[in-house]
Design an enzyme around this catalytic site. Sequence first.
Site, PDB file in Angstrom:
ATOM      1  N   GLY A  18      -9.656 -55.621  39.253  1.00  0.00           N
ATOM      2  CA  GLY A  18     -10.332 -56.942  38.818  1.00  0.00           C
ATOM      3  C   GLY A  18     -11.026 -57.796  39.873  1.00  0.00           C
TER       4      GLY A  18
ATOM      5  N   GLN B  20     -13.725 -65.333  43.752  1.00  0.00           N
ATOM      6  CA  GLN B  20     -13.326 -64.582  45.004  1.00  0.00           C
ATOM      7  C   GLN B  20     -14.654 -64.088  46.105  1.00  0.00           C
ATOM      8  OE1 GLN B  20     -10.862 -61.675  42.436  1.00  0.00           O
ATOM      9  NE2 GLN B  20      -9.951 -61.508  44.468  1.00  0.00           N
TER      10      GLN B  20
ATOM     11  N   CYS C 160      -3.922 -58.358  45.377  1.00  0.00           N
ATOM     12  CA  CYS C 160      -5.132 -59.109  45.047  1.00  0.00           C
ATOM     13  C   CYS C 160      -6.143 -58.726  46.305  1.00  0.00           C
ATOM     14  CB  CYS C 160      -4.871 -60.711  45.104  1.00  0.00           C
ATOM     15  SG  CYS C 160      -6.366 -61.433  44.891  1.00  0.00           S
ATOM     16  N   LEU C 161      -7.285 -58.578  46.081  1.00  0.00           N
ATOM     17  CA  LEU C 161      -8.336 -58.273  47.034  1.00  0.00           C
ATOM     18  C   LEU C 161      -8.517 -59.280  47.903  1.00  0.00           C
ATOM     19  CD1 LEU C 161     -10.918 -56.482  44.717  1.00  0.00           C
ATOM     20  CD2 LEU C 161      -9.061 -55.299  46.357  1.00  0.00           C
TER      21      LEU C 161
ATOM     22  N   HIS D  24      -4.466 -62.621  35.664  1.00  0.00           N
ATOM     23  CA  HIS D  24      -4.413 -63.053  37.273  1.00  0.00           C
ATOM     24  C   HIS D  24      -6.015 -63.338  37.498  1.00  0.00           C
ATOM     25  CE1 HIS D  24      -4.098 -61.263  41.433  1.00  0.00           C
ATOM     26  NE2 HIS D  24      -5.377 -61.392  41.417  1.00  0.00           N
ATOM     27  N   GLU D  25      -7.047 -62.835  37.021  1.00  0.00           N
ATOM     28  CA  GLU D  25      -8.175 -63.116  37.203  1.00  0.00           C
ATOM     29  C   GLU D  25      -8.727 -64.668  36.859  1.00  0.00           C
ATOM     30  OE1 GLU D  25      -9.613 -61.245  39.308  1.00  0.00           O
ATOM     31  OE2 GLU D  25      -8.537 -59.501  39.310  1.00  0.00           O
TER      32      GLU D  25
ATOM     33  N   HIS E 247      -7.590 -67.022  39.247  1.00  0.00           N
ATOM     34  CA  HIS E 247      -8.578 -67.254  40.032  1.00  0.00           C
ATOM     35  C   HIS E 247      -9.628 -68.174  39.797  1.00  0.00           C
ATOM     36  CE1 HIS E 247      -7.769 -64.272  43.340  1.00  0.00           C
ATOM     37  NE2 HIS E 247      -7.727 -63.377  42.306  1.00  0.00           N
TER      38      HIS E 247
HETATM   39 NI    NI Z   1      -6.842 -61.583  42.655  1.00  0.00          NI
END
Ligand code: NI
Length: 171
Positions: free
Chosen positions: A49, A54, A94-95, A136-137, A140
């Site tokens: 995701g 991000q 998480c990226l 989660h997204e 963000h």
């Molecule tokens: Ni993330």
Amino acid sequence: MTLLTILEFPDPRLRTKAQPVDPARIADPDFQTRLDDMFQTMYEAPGIGLAASQVDDHRRFMVIDTSEEKNQPLVFINPEIVKADGHQVYQEGCLSVPGIFADVTRADTITVKAYGRDGQAFELDADGLLAICIQHEMDHLEGKLFVDYLSALKREMVRKKLEKARRNSAA
Ligand code: NI
């Protein structure tokens, strides 16, 4: 397509609250290209995701693909959770917080309302990993990261660990 730069914790830009997308602009070539670039960036990372926040784009949208084969791309524009039930705990990553994993408790099943990349509104029932990923997204988009669910002490440890990893990779 272009690989986008993913912001990393504790970059303050990750704390920006995203603004709604005008549904009439979804069909714009620039926006469609941005979606393609986000998928490419997510698959390449690799991740399941990616929220626009991000990649320093502060509009309310995100891309997700939780399938094994990476052939079920989902786009959520102006997502809203209209129903949430139960609890589940999952070890998230998480990226934007590379190499860090921690248990987070989230709703077990959700119903989410959003616009797709075709500009059409849809509603989706999700559970398991997809439900976790959507929540989660969406965090963000509010400027929230999964490490915010940890204690301040643990979050500080994460920050130091990432700082050290960055120093080592620069050396
Ligand atoms: Ni993330």
